[in-house]
Design a protein around this motif. Structure first.
Motif, PDB file in Angstrom:
ATOM      1  N   SER A  77      50.656  44.969  34.855  1.00 39.52           N
ATOM      2  CA  SER A  77      51.553  44.064  34.153  1.00 39.52           C
ATOM      3  C   SER A  77      51.499  44.356  32.659  1.00 39.52           C
ATOM      4  CB  SER A  77      51.151  42.611  34.393  1.00 39.52           C
ATOM      5  OG  SER A  77      51.922  41.760  33.562  1.00 39.52           O
ATOM      6  N   THR A  78      52.661  44.390  32.042  1.00 37.12           N
ATOM      7  CA  THR A  78      52.732  44.639  30.604  1.00 37.12           C
ATOM      8  C   THR A  78      52.448  43.368  29.797  1.00 37.12           C
ATOM      9  OG1 THR A  78      55.120  44.252  30.598  1.00 37.12           O
ATOM     10  CG2 THR A  78      54.353  46.537  30.916  1.00 37.12           C
ATOM     11  N   MET A  79      52.094  42.257  30.450  1.00 35.65           N
ATOM     12  CA  MET A  79      51.809  41.005  29.749  1.00 35.65           C
ATOM     13  C   MET A  79      50.480  41.031  28.999  1.00 35.65           C
ATOM     14  SD  MET A  79      53.111  37.998  32.371  1.00 35.65           S
ATOM     15  CE  MET A  79      51.549  37.947  33.204  1.00 35.65           C
ATOM     16  N   VAL A  80      49.588  41.959  29.308  1.00 38.44           N
ATOM     17  CA  VAL A  80      48.256  41.953  28.696  1.00 38.44           C
ATOM     18  C   VAL A  80      48.277  42.594  27.314  1.00 38.44           C
ATOM     19  CG1 VAL A  80      47.101  41.968  30.933  1.00 38.44           C
ATOM     20  CG2 VAL A  80      47.535  44.115  29.766  1.00 38.44           C
ATOM     21  N   ARG A  81      47.320  42.204  26.477  1.00 38.78           N
ATOM     22  CA  ARG A  81      47.232  42.748  25.123  1.00 38.78           C
ATOM     23  C   ARG A  81      46.701  44.176  25.114  1.00 38.78           C
ATOM     24  NH1 ARG A  81      44.242  37.722  22.536  1.00 38.78           N
ATOM     25  NH2 ARG A  81      44.073  37.273  24.732  1.00 38.78           N
ATOM     26  N   ASP A  82      45.643  44.442  25.884  1.00 39.75           N
ATOM     27  CA  ASP A  82      45.037  45.775  25.892  1.00 39.75           C
ATOM     28  C   ASP A  82      45.424  46.481  27.193  1.00 39.75           C
ATOM     29  OD1 ASP A  82      43.488  48.065  25.754  1.00 39.75           O
ATOM     30  OD2 ASP A  82      41.750  47.019  24.907  1.00 39.75           O
ATOM     31  N   PHE A  83      46.587  47.109  27.161  1.00 39.30           N
ATOM     32  CA  PHE A  83      47.136  47.738  28.356  1.00 39.30           C
ATOM     33  C   PHE A  83      46.284  48.921  28.816  1.00 39.30           C
ATOM     34  CE2 PHE A  83      50.389  50.056  30.831  1.00 39.30           C
ATOM     35  CZ  PHE A  83      50.794  49.022  31.648  1.00 39.30           C
ATOM     36  N   ALA A  84      45.678  49.652  27.884  1.00 40.81           N
ATOM     37  CA  ALA A  84      44.797  50.772  28.249  1.00 40.81           C
ATOM     38  C   ALA A  84      43.566  50.251  28.984  1.00 40.81           C
ATOM     39  CB  ALA A  84      44.395  51.566  27.009  1.00 40.81           C
ATOM     40  N   LEU A  85      43.018  49.112  28.555  1.00 42.04           N
ATOM     41  CA  LEU A  85      41.860  48.523  29.235  1.00 42.04           C
ATOM     42  C   LEU A  85      42.234  48.088  30.650  1.00 42.04           C
ATOM     43  CD1 LEU A  85      38.928  47.531  29.265  1.00 42.04           C
ATOM     44  CD2 LEU A  85      39.736  45.414  28.175  1.00 42.04           C
ATOM     45  N   LEU A  86      43.386  47.459  30.800  1.00 37.74           N
ATOM     46  CA  LEU A  86      43.848  47.087  32.140  1.00 37.74           C
ATOM     47  C   LEU A  86      43.993  48.331  33.013  1.00 37.74           C
ATOM     48  CD1 LEU A  86      44.960  45.091  34.260  1.00 37.74           C
ATOM     49  CD2 LEU A  86      47.227  45.437  33.227  1.00 37.74           C
ATOM     50  N   SER A  87      44.553  49.395  32.442  1.00 32.76           N
ATOM     51  CA  SER A  87      44.706  50.644  33.191  1.00 32.76           C
ATOM     52  C   SER A  87      43.342  51.193  33.604  1.00 32.76           C
ATOM     53  CB  SER A  87      45.456  51.676  32.352  1.00 32.76           C
ATOM     54  OG  SER A  87      46.737  51.209  32.029  1.00 32.76           O
ATOM     55  N   ALA A  88      42.392  51.213  32.672  1.00 32.61           N
ATOM     56  CA  ALA A  88      41.044  51.702  32.996  1.00 32.61           C
ATOM     57  C   ALA A  88      40.424  50.860  34.097  1.00 32.61           C
ATOM     58  CB  ALA A  88      40.166  51.688  31.743  1.00 32.61           C
ATOM     59  N   HIS A  89      40.588  49.547  34.015  1.00 34.18           N
ATOM     60  CA  HIS A  89      40.046  48.642  35.033  1.00 34.18           C
ATOM     61  C   HIS A  89      40.622  48.972  36.411  1.00 34.18           C
ATOM     62  CE1 HIS A  89      38.590  44.796  36.716  1.00 34.18           C
ATOM     63  NE2 HIS A  89      39.717  44.868  37.416  1.00 34.18           N
ATOM     64  N   GLU A  90      41.944  49.093  36.476  1.00 30.43           N
ATOM     65  CA  GLU A  90      42.560  49.346  37.783  1.00 30.43           C
ATOM     66  C   GLU A  90      42.233  50.740  38.311  1.00 30.43           C
ATOM     67  OE1 GLU A  90      43.541  47.082  39.691  1.00 30.43           O
ATOM     68  OE2 GLU A  90      43.568  45.527  38.162  1.00 30.43           O
ATOM     69  N   PHE A  91      42.213  51.754  37.456  1.00 33.29           N
ATOM     70  CA  PHE A  91      41.775  53.073  37.917  1.00 33.29           C
ATOM     71  C   PHE A  91      40.322  53.024  38.374  1.00 33.29           C
ATOM     72  CE2 PHE A  91      45.403  54.910  35.463  1.00 33.29           C
ATOM     73  CZ  PHE A  91      45.946  55.667  36.487  1.00 33.29           C
ATOM     74  N   GLY A  92      39.510  52.198  37.739  1.00 30.77           N
ATOM     75  CA  GLY A  92      38.112  52.051  38.139  1.00 30.77           C
ATOM     76  C   GLY A  92      37.955  51.576  39.570  1.00 30.77           C
ATOM     77  N   HIS A  93      38.957  50.852  40.071  1.00 33.06           N
ATOM     78  CA  HIS A  93      38.910  50.394  41.464  1.00 33.06           C
ATOM     79  C   HIS A  93      39.061  51.544  42.465  1.00 33.06           C
ATOM     80  CE1 HIS A  93      38.328  46.174  41.056  1.00 33.06           C
ATOM     81  NE2 HIS A  93      39.395  46.009  40.298  1.00 33.06           N
ATOM     82  N   ASN A  94      39.347  52.750  41.991  1.00 34.16           N
ATOM     83  CA  ASN A  94      39.304  53.899  42.897  1.00 34.16           C
ATOM     84  C   ASN A  94      37.888  54.079  43.440  1.00 34.16           C
ATOM     85  OD1 ASN A  94      41.974  54.334  42.216  1.00 34.16           O
ATOM     86  ND2 ASN A  94      41.630  56.283  41.215  1.00 34.16           N
ATOM     87  N   TRP A  95      36.880  53.624  42.658  1.00 30.34           N
ATOM     88  CA  TRP A  95      35.480  53.812  43.046  1.00 30.34           C
ATOM     89  C   TRP A  95      34.666  52.536  43.063  1.00 30.34           C
ATOM     90  CZ3 TRP A  95      38.026  56.343  39.128  1.00 30.34           C
ATOM     91  CH2 TRP A  95      38.479  57.628  39.449  1.00 30.34           C
ATOM     92  N   TYR A  96      35.024  51.546  42.240  1.00 27.05           N
ATOM     93  CA  TYR A  96      34.175  50.378  42.037  1.00 27.05           C
ATOM     94  C   TYR A  96      34.895  49.070  42.335  1.00 27.05           C
ATOM     95  CZ  TYR A  96      31.445  53.779  39.441  1.00 27.05           C
ATOM     96  OH  TYR A  96      30.733  54.880  39.081  1.00 27.05           O
ATOM     97  N   ASP A  97      34.134  48.107  42.805  1.00 34.05           N
ATOM     98  CA  ASP A  97      34.604  46.733  42.904  1.00 34.05           C
ATOM     99  C   ASP A  97      34.340  46.066  41.549  1.00 34.05           C
ATOM    100  OD1 ASP A  97      33.431  46.438  46.287  1.00 34.05           O
ATOM    101  OD2 ASP A  97      35.451  46.887  45.591  1.00 34.05           O
ATOM    102  N   HIS A  98      34.624  44.783  41.450  1.00 33.36           N
ATOM    103  CA  HIS A  98      34.348  44.070  40.205  1.00 33.36           C
ATOM    104  C   HIS A  98      32.849  43.992  39.947  1.00 33.36           C
ATOM    105  CE1 HIS A  98      38.462  42.219  40.825  1.00 33.36           C
ATOM    106  NE2 HIS A  98      38.537  42.948  39.733  1.00 33.36           N
ATOM    107  N   SER A  99      32.474  44.005  38.670  1.00 37.09           N
ATOM    108  CA  SER A  99      31.068  43.920  38.308  1.00 37.09           C
ATOM    109  C   SER A  99      30.617  42.472  38.171  1.00 37.09           C
ATOM    110  CB  SER A  99      30.803  44.665  37.001  1.00 37.09           C
ATOM    111  OG  SER A  99      31.602  44.140  35.960  1.00 37.09           O
ATOM    112  N   ALA A 100      31.444  41.620  37.587  1.00 37.28           N
ATOM    113  CA  ALA A 100      31.061  40.225  37.359  1.00 37.28           C
ATOM    114  C   ALA A 100      32.303  39.441  36.954  1.00 37.28           C
ATOM    115  CB  ALA A 100      30.011  40.128  36.257  1.00 37.28           C
TER     116      ALA A 100
END
Length: 182
Positions: A141-164
């Motif tokens: 979603s483009t509603m977030v302020r840090d779009f690169a961070l959101l992208s990194a988070h979602e790409f991270g789900h290729n390998w990881y679940d949520h940390s906390a």
């Protein structure tokens, strides 16, 4: 209705929207958090894999590798950015680059799409990002302020679940994988 009342209503709606925490959920995230497998720091440093082994306070992270064991070499993986993300390509690439090994293609690999509202079909009503099937498809979603961070988070789900539970940040891989974009 007077102009003053309409203005006050619009201001109240804006404040309520700003106060809502945006959540970056993955459709495959289980209700309970799994245990973290043991991993050595030496293996992580030698292979360049980002291992979520704990936070700054020394507590163990609750994230776990989803597809590969901790310490395994990071293989190349592929993604392409759809036309719905026009103008956001650099931020998406920066998010993908956080994990290393990502190769942007014209049409192969994980399709990454964008929306200007919440992401539908992710299991919750206020999701701002979703990664289906560990890289099968990503929506942002483009509603977030840090779009690169959101992208990194979602790409991270290729390998990881949520940390906390908490606000995601660039402080560490553990923090990138927290549940909310604040």
């Amino acid at each position: 209705m007077s102009v003053l009342k309409r203005g006050a209503g619009a201001l109240l709606a804006s404040l309520l929207l700003a106060a809502l925490p945006f959540t970056a959920e993955a459709a495959e995230t289980p209700a309970t958090t799994p245990a973290v497998p043991a991993a050595s720091a030496e293996a992580t440093a030698a292979t360049g894999v980002v291992a979520l082994t704990g936070d700054r306070a020394g507590d163990r992270a609750t994230a776990r590798p989803a597809k590969q064991p901790a310490g395994a070499a990071q293989a190349s993986w592929y993604y392409h950015i759809t036309a719905s993300c026009r103008g956001y390509e650099n931020a998406i690439t920066a998010g993908a680059d956080y994990w290393g090994g990502g190769v942007r293609t014209a049409s192969g690999g994980t399709p990454v799409s964008c929306t200007n509202g919440y992401v539908a079909g992710c299991g919750i009503s206020n999701a701002v990002g979703c990664n289906w099937n560990y890289g099968g498809r990503i929506a942002l979603s483009t509603m977030v302020r840090d779009f690169a961070l959101l992208s990194a988070h979602e790409f991270g789900h290729n390998w990881y679940d949520h940390s906390a539970v908490g606000c995601a940040s660039w402080n560490s891989a553990y923090d990138v994988m927290k549940t909310q974009m604040c």
